[in-house]
Design an enzyme around this catalytic site. Structure first.
Site, PDB file in Angstrom:
ATOM      1  N   THR A   1       1.209  -0.571  -0.464  1.00  0.00           N
ATOM      2  CA  THR A   1       0.134  -0.698   0.110  1.00  0.00           C
ATOM      3  C   THR A   1       1.015   0.770   0.134  1.00  0.00           C
ATOM      4  OG1 THR A   1      -0.113  -0.683   2.555  1.00  0.00           O
ATOM      5  CG2 THR A   1      -1.773  -1.057   0.878  1.00  0.00           C
TER       6      THR A   1
ATOM      7  N   THR B   1       2.026   4.402   1.364  1.00  0.00           N
ATOM      8  CA  THR B   1       2.704   5.029   2.293  1.00  0.00           C
ATOM      9  C   THR B   1       3.235   4.068   2.943  1.00  0.00           C
ATOM     10  OG1 THR B   1       0.901   6.616   2.940  1.00  0.00           O
ATOM     11  CG2 THR B   1       2.180   5.792   4.920  1.00  0.00           C
ATOM     12  N   CYS B   2       2.535   2.222   3.299  1.00  0.00           N
ATOM     13  CA  CYS B   2       3.478   1.149   4.009  1.00  0.00           C
ATOM     14  C   CYS B   2       4.848   1.461   3.233  1.00  0.00           C
ATOM     15  CB  CYS B   2       2.668   0.095   3.903  1.00  0.00           C
ATOM     16  SG  CYS B   2       0.734   0.581   4.985  1.00  0.00           S
ATOM     17  N   SER B   3       4.722   1.493   1.919  1.00  0.00           N
ATOM     18  CA  SER B   3       5.653   1.185   1.095  1.00  0.00           C
ATOM     19  C   SER B   3       6.778   2.261   1.289  1.00  0.00           C
ATOM     20  CB  SER B   3       5.001   0.834  -0.703  1.00  0.00           C
ATOM     21  OG  SER B   3       4.725  -1.062  -0.449  1.00  0.00           O
TER      22      SER B   3
ATOM     23  N   LEU C   1       7.705   1.908   5.867  1.00  0.00           N
ATOM     24  CA  LEU C   1       8.822   0.633   5.748  1.00  0.00           C
ATOM     25  C   LEU C   1      10.405   1.318   5.139  1.00  0.00           C
ATOM     26  CD1 LEU C   1       9.997  -2.280   5.665  1.00  0.00           C
ATOM     27  CD2 LEU C   1       9.097  -2.765   4.091  1.00  0.00           C
TER      28      LEU C   1
END
Length: 248
Positions: A46, A48-50, A54
């Site tokens: 997703t 923001t996560c990528s 992270l």
């Protein structure tokens, strides 16, 4: 969502993938006798996560280790195959990605939320925590507002809590091209100083037009540090010498 600081982490069994095989990993394997930073997010791949969540933890991993953290763990309600593929895609070699496929750990944390409106089903709310020997010392929980807030569970906020005076690595980028001896010299100088960098290779990651637009030059290497345009290998050598002079 309830802050669980002062309590033990949920005791569950995770189904992970290692060397193309399923491997059971228990909570005790992750937390017992260790200081662990955990961050949890809605889903692998997703935006923001990528793009942020992270990568920044991965970038600051060595700084966390210097400040007493044994391991950084990312937990998401995804299956083992998805988490394994995401780790490879992100090149997140400094973070342990744990698939909470059934949401058992996340439910035990009180962080399981319904995202069926997005077609996601049940997922984790975004949060981070510092865990010492299985006991939660501190939690940063994103505010309970619509959407996917990302304000307090980031790596910098956690590092600030652990040590406000922690020395963070400089953001360094270098534009190079294959078989360029000056590029190799510049990278050797950065390596010798222990300065991690992101390399942009002409012909693969960018073209000559981008090089001109970014640096105003057509020669390589071109080095940028913390938003400052340094220049080529000679300019980098001068910059490093001045840095050492200032530190002396």
């Amino acid at each position: 969502m309830t802050n669980q600081a002062g309590t033990s982490v949920p005791q569950v069994m995770f189904k992970t993938r290692q060397n193309n095989e399923f491997v059971d990993v228990h909570s005790k394997d992750i937390f017992k006798g260790k200081t662990v930073v955990v961050f949890s997010l809605p889903g692998a791949f997703t935006p923001t996560c990528s793009s942020t969540h992270l990568p920044r933890y991965n970038e600051l991993a060595s700084t966390f280790r210097e400040n007493g953290v044994d391991e950084i763990v990312c937990i998401s309600v995804n299956d083992a195959f998805v988490m394994d593929a995401w780790k490879k895609d992100q090149e997140a070699e400094n973070v342990t990605l744990i698939p909470d496929g059934n949401g058992e750990f996340t439910a035990g944390m009180g962080m399981l939320v319904d995202k069926t409106d997005l077609g996601f089903g049940m997922r984790s709310w975004r949060y981070s925590m510092l865990v010492k020997d299985g006991i939660i010392e501190k939690m940063f929980i994103e505010p309970d507002v619509p959407g996917d807030p990302f304000e307090v569970s980031d790596a910098d906020t956690m590092l600030e809590y652990i040590n406000p005076n922690a020395h963070k690595p400089r953001a360094v980028s270098i534009i190079t091209k294959p078989a360029c001896p000056f590029c190799a010299k510049a990278k050797d100088m950065l390596d010798s100083q222990g300065m991690d960098y992101e390399e942009v290779v002409l012909g693969r990651d960018a073209g000559l037009r981008s090089l001109r637009a970014i640096s105003g030059s057509e020669t390589v290497p071109q080095v940028f540090i913390e938003g400052e345009y340094i220049g080529g290998s000679e300019q980098l050598q001068t910059w490093l010498e001045n840095l050492h002079t200032q530190a002396a």
